[in-house]
Design a protein around this motif. Sequence first.
Motif, PDB file in Angstrom:
ATOM      1  N   UNK A   1       0.827  -1.205   0.000  1.00 32.77           N
ATOM      2  CA  UNK A   1       0.000   0.000   0.000  1.00 32.77           C
ATOM      3  C   UNK A   1       0.862   1.256   0.000  1.00 32.77           C
ATOM      4  N   UNK A   2       1.941   1.216   0.743  1.00 32.02           N
ATOM      5  CA  UNK A   2       2.869   2.350   0.739  1.00 32.02           C
ATOM      6  C   UNK A   2       3.420   2.590  -0.668  1.00 32.02           C
ATOM      7  N   UNK A   3       3.754   1.502  -1.349  1.00 36.01           N
ATOM      8  CA  UNK A   3       4.270   1.636  -2.713  1.00 36.01           C
ATOM      9  C   UNK A   3       3.269   2.292  -3.641  1.00 36.01           C
ATOM     10  N   UNK A   4       1.994   1.927  -3.504  1.00 38.97           N
ATOM     11  CA  UNK A   4       0.947   2.532  -4.340  1.00 38.97           C
ATOM     12  C   UNK A   4       0.864   4.036  -4.068  1.00 38.97           C
TER      13      UNK A   4
ATOM     14  N   UNK B   1       3.522   6.180   4.553  1.00 38.84           N
ATOM     15  CA  UNK B   1       3.130   5.490   5.789  1.00 38.84           C
ATOM     16  C   UNK B   1       2.303   6.411   6.675  1.00 38.84           C
ATOM     17  N   UNK B   2       2.667   7.699   6.735  1.00 39.08           N
ATOM     18  CA  UNK B   2       1.909   8.665   7.531  1.00 39.08           C
ATOM     19  C   UNK B   2       0.488   8.805   7.015  1.00 39.08           C
ATOM     20  N   UNK B   3       0.319   8.725   5.691  1.00 41.35           N
ATOM     21  CA  UNK B   3      -1.027   8.797   5.112  1.00 41.35           C
ATOM     22  C   UNK B   3      -1.877   7.613   5.583  1.00 41.35           C
ATOM     23  N   UNK B   4      -1.276   6.437   5.595  1.00 39.41           N
ATOM     24  CA  UNK B   4      -2.003   5.252   6.041  1.00 39.41           C
ATOM     25  C   UNK B   4      -2.380   5.362   7.514  1.00 39.41           C
ATOM     26  N   UNK B   5      -1.441   5.843   8.331  1.00 38.92           N
ATOM     27  CA  UNK B   5      -1.684   5.990   9.765  1.00 38.92           C
ATOM     28  C   UNK B   5      -2.806   6.992  10.016  1.00 38.92           C
ATOM     29  N   UNK B   6      -2.780   8.103   9.298  1.00 44.19           N
ATOM     30  CA  UNK B   6      -3.825   9.115   9.476  1.00 44.19           C
ATOM     31  C   UNK B   6      -5.197   8.562   9.123  1.00 44.19           C
ATOM     32  N   UNK B   7      -5.276   7.812   8.018  1.00 46.95           N
ATOM     33  CA  UNK B   7      -6.555   7.224   7.652  1.00 46.95           C
ATOM     34  C   UNK B   7      -7.012   6.199   8.698  1.00 46.95           C
ATOM     35  N   UNK B   8      -6.077   5.435   9.218  1.00 49.33           N
ATOM     36  CA  UNK B   8      -6.396   4.443  10.239  1.00 49.33           C
ATOM     37  C   UNK B   8      -6.973   5.102  11.478  1.00 49.33           C
ATOM     38  N   UNK B   9      -6.347   6.182  11.906  1.00 48.04           N
ATOM     39  CA  UNK B   9      -6.804   6.880  13.096  1.00 48.04           C
ATOM     40  C   UNK B   9      -8.137   7.582  12.859  1.00 48.04           C
ATOM     41  N   UNK B  10      -8.295   8.174  11.661  1.00 47.31           N
ATOM     42  CA  UNK B  10      -9.524   8.901  11.340  1.00 47.31           C
ATOM     43  C   UNK B  10     -10.728   7.965  11.278  1.00 47.31           C
ATOM     44  N   UNK B  11     -10.532   6.794  10.646  1.00 43.10           N
ATOM     45  CA  UNK B  11     -11.635   5.847  10.473  1.00 43.10           C
ATOM     46  C   UNK B  11     -11.737   4.842  11.619  1.00 43.10           C
ATOM     47  N   UNK B  12     -10.764   4.893  12.533  1.00 42.90           N
ATOM     48  CA  UNK B  12     -10.715   3.941  13.650  1.00 42.90           C
ATOM     49  C   UNK B  12     -10.706   2.505  13.130  1.00 42.90           C
ATOM     50  N   UNK B  13      -9.842   2.272  12.161  1.00 47.18           N
ATOM     51  CA  UNK B  13      -9.705   0.968  11.521  1.00 47.18           C
ATOM     52  C   UNK B  13      -8.243   0.542  11.616  1.00 47.18           C
ATOM     53  N   UNK B  14      -7.995  -0.745  11.770  1.00 49.23           N
ATOM     54  CA  UNK B  14      -6.625  -1.237  11.862  1.00 49.23           C
ATOM     55  C   UNK B  14      -5.832  -0.851  10.617  1.00 49.23           C
ATOM     56  N   UNK B  15      -4.548  -0.589  10.832  1.00 47.37           N
ATOM     57  CA  UNK B  15      -3.682  -0.153   9.742  1.00 47.37           C
ATOM     58  C   UNK B  15      -3.656  -1.170   8.613  1.00 47.37           C
ATOM     59  N   UNK B  16      -3.612  -2.445   8.954  1.00 48.55           N
ATOM     60  CA  UNK B  16      -3.582  -3.480   7.915  1.00 48.55           C
ATOM     61  C   UNK B  16      -4.850  -3.448   7.078  1.00 48.55           C
ATOM     62  N   UNK B  17      -6.006  -3.203   7.719  1.00 50.93           N
ATOM     63  CA  UNK B  17      -7.273  -3.169   6.992  1.00 50.93           C
ATOM     64  C   UNK B  17      -7.342  -1.959   6.062  1.00 50.93           C
ATOM     65  N   UNK B  18      -6.775  -0.819   6.514  1.00 49.17           N
ATOM     66  CA  UNK B  18      -6.717   0.362   5.651  1.00 49.17           C
ATOM     67  C   UNK B  18      -5.876   0.069   4.412  1.00 49.17           C
ATOM     68  N   UNK B  19      -4.722  -0.584   4.643  1.00 50.47           N
ATOM     69  CA  UNK B  19      -3.831  -0.913   3.518  1.00 50.47           C
ATOM     70  C   UNK B  19      -4.496  -1.901   2.573  1.00 50.47           C
ATOM     71  N   UNK B  20      -5.175  -2.894   3.106  1.00 51.58           N
ATOM     72  CA  UNK B  20      -5.839  -3.898   2.255  1.00 51.58           C
ATOM     73  C   UNK B  20      -6.958  -3.258   1.434  1.00 51.58           C
ATOM     74  N   UNK B  21      -7.721  -2.362   2.078  1.00 50.31           N
ATOM     75  CA  UNK B  21      -8.798  -1.671   1.352  1.00 50.31           C
ATOM     76  C   UNK B  21      -8.240  -0.846   0.199  1.00 50.31           C
TER      77      UNK B  21
ATOM     78  N   UNK C   1      -5.429  -1.483  -1.492  1.00 52.40           N
ATOM     79  CA  UNK C   1      -5.004  -2.410  -2.530  1.00 52.40           C
ATOM     80  C   UNK C   1      -6.206  -2.974  -3.282  1.00 52.40           C
ATOM     81  N   UNK C   2      -7.271  -3.256  -2.558  1.00 54.96           N
ATOM     82  CA  UNK C   2      -8.479  -3.794  -3.200  1.00 54.96           C
ATOM     83  C   UNK C   2      -9.063  -2.780  -4.176  1.00 54.96           C
ATOM     84  N   UNK C   3      -9.044  -1.494  -3.781  1.00 50.02           N
ATOM     85  CA  UNK C   3      -9.601  -0.462  -4.661  1.00 50.02           C
ATOM     86  C   UNK C   3      -8.766  -0.319  -5.926  1.00 50.02           C
ATOM     87  N   UNK C   4      -7.457  -0.470  -5.798  1.00 44.13           N
ATOM     88  CA  UNK C   4      -6.570  -0.390  -6.965  1.00 44.13           C
ATOM     89  C   UNK C   4      -6.817  -1.559  -7.895  1.00 44.13           C
TER      90      UNK C   4
END
Length: 262
Positions: free
Chosen positions: A218-221, A234-254, A256-259
Amino acid sequence: MADDTSASETSQNGHQDGDRPDALTRLDETTDALMVLRDSFTDEEPLDTALQRLADTASRALPDADAVSVSLVDLAQPRTAAFTNARLVEVDEKQYSADRGPCLEAGRTLQVVRAVVGEHVDEWPEFEAAAADHSIRAYLSVPVLLPSLQSAEQVHLGSLNIYSYTAAAFDPFDEGLMRLFTMTASATIAGAHRWQRAKDHISGLEQALVSRAVIDQAKGVLMVVHSCTADEAFSMLVQRSQHDNVKLRDVAKALLDSVTRS
């Protein structure tokens, strides 16, 4: 399960109240059960499988043992890991929810606890009600202690709980036999306990590696899309994780799935 009349007169093993085998016979039965238990254990098997084997064998070790369960209480939430009669698990579960009863008392005191149903109404009302509902007249809880690899002290794993439809069941000699039974069985149970902990640890490491791979992808994307550094991605992923209250791995998987879908 036997009806109320037969349960009050005769145990499942066929012994009348007051017509119990002598001490030598009971010792022989416990010794035979221990030999069966020792020969049946393997070096690598899930802990619950080992505890089920313990419950099955213990039910044959005492003449008045009509059913057996094993409670795991070294957890945030106690649970019944093994049993020989599914209907009687409720007797243990009522103790867990109330946080009191002979099963938990055995764990807290590390002493064998014998309960005659009807004698502890004020002390353990939930246990008393559940036991009476199932025609249980005597109940024996024995702490299961495992040797520790880090110190000379033993680790408390849980309790071996023995139910009887016979009020006169489980005299002090039986209590001693079951203490001996669990002490002798502890070495083989400890092997299963260590195997289970190692398996859980390996599973956790494998999950962590998978999560790391997903996050890196996800970082590569994000680095390609936003022309940013790895730290910024990585900071973008962390911010989204904190904003949505979702685990970092789930944010990254979502991400990748959208891509992949696009």
